[in-house]
Design an enzyme around this catalytic site. Structure first.
Site, short mmCIF file in Angstrom:
data_model
loop_
_atom_site.label_atom_id
_atom_site.label_comp_id
_atom_site.label_asym_id
_atom_site.label_seq_id
_atom_site.Cartn_x
_atom_site.Cartn_y
_atom_site.Cartn_z
CG ASN A 1 67.13 -2.70 75.51
OD1 ASN A 1 66.17 -3.28 75.01
ND2 ASN A 1 67.64 -1.59 75.01
CG PHE B 1 66.64 -13.05 73.73
CD1 PHE B 1 67.72 -12.73 74.54
CD2 PHE B 1 66.40 -14.39 73.43
CE1 PHE B 1 68.54 -13.71 75.05
CE2 PHE B 1 67.23 -15.39 73.94
CZ PHE B 1 68.30 -15.05 74.76
CG ASP B 2 63.51 -5.58 73.17
OD1 ASP B 2 62.71 -5.63 72.23
OD2 ASP B 2 64.09 -4.54 73.53
CG MET B 3 65.48 -7.47 67.14
SD MET B 3 64.57 -7.50 65.57
CE MET B 3 64.13 -5.74 65.40
#
Length: 220
Positions: free
Chosen positions: A166, A7-9
């Protein structure tokens, strides 16, 4: 077989990009450069050095000392993150706790290590097996280095990983690393994430996808 979710944060797990944008806008304004919040959203995923280089090129300004901005930005970010509450996207905490132990979990962020560690300790203690910050590779997103490092640390094949991003540069980074990428529009449009392998509508759709993966790979 899917063994790991990466995951990106900022913008995937936590709703925090407004704080990053505020710090950057202030730092550049002090040097006489005006930028818009969306300028930073469009550069999300880059490490600090990459953001400064891109903004200076966009503004055609070669007279600003990069080090001046690079020195001031971290302190501004840390103050903002210390003083302001960061909101988790609804449902993120629950889904991560559901999949902990069923998949290996990683975070790959362009934020500096101090902020990433602060967020991990405050909101996700003991959840992630691997954490890669913007300080951990020489080249940030869109270079493949951050995701390559995460896969190396996870110790599994890229074919067995899925990235959730995102940001346009984040999608490009995962693509360059050769990892299947899910686009999640939070600050950008679905169109701006069109180079992801699939583009979802929102977090609810992401959670349904993860639940499907749990059913498909129950023994992971």
């Amino acid at each position: 077989m899917i063994e790991a979710l990466i995951f990106d944060m900022d913008g995937v797990l936590i709703d925090s990009m407004h704080l990053h944008a505020m710090a950057w806008k202030t730092a550049f304004m002090e040097e006489g450069i005006s930028i818009d919040e969306r300028d930073i959203f469009a550069l999300e995923g880059e490490n600090d050095t990459g953001i400064v280089k891109r903004v200076l090129v966009i503004n055609g300004n070669n007279s600003i000392d990069m080090e001046t901005i690079l020195t001031s930005v971290p302190a501004k970010k840390h103050q903002l993150f210390d003083r302001n509450s960061v909101t988790l996207f609804d449902g993120v905490d629950d889904i991560l706790r559901q999949i902990k132990g069923k998949f290996k979990l990683a975070v790959v962020s362009g934020s500096d290590r101090k902020i990433v560690e602060m967020m991990m300790e405050k909101y996700f203690p003991g959840i992630f097996d691997v954490v890669v910050s913007g300080d951990d590779t020489e080249y940030g997103k869109p270079a493949p280095d951050p995701y390559n490092k995460a896969v190396e640390m996870l110790g599994i094949s890229k074919d067995n990983c899925i990235v959730v991003e995102n940001a346009t540069l984040g999608v490009e980074s995962a693509n360059n690393a050769g990892i299947f990428t899910v686009g999640l529009p939070t600050y950008l449009t679905r169109k701006e994430l069109e180079h992801a392998d699939i583009v979802l509508h929102d977090h609810e759709e992401l959670f349904r996808l993860i639940e499907l993966l749990m059913r498909m790979f129950p023994g992971t």
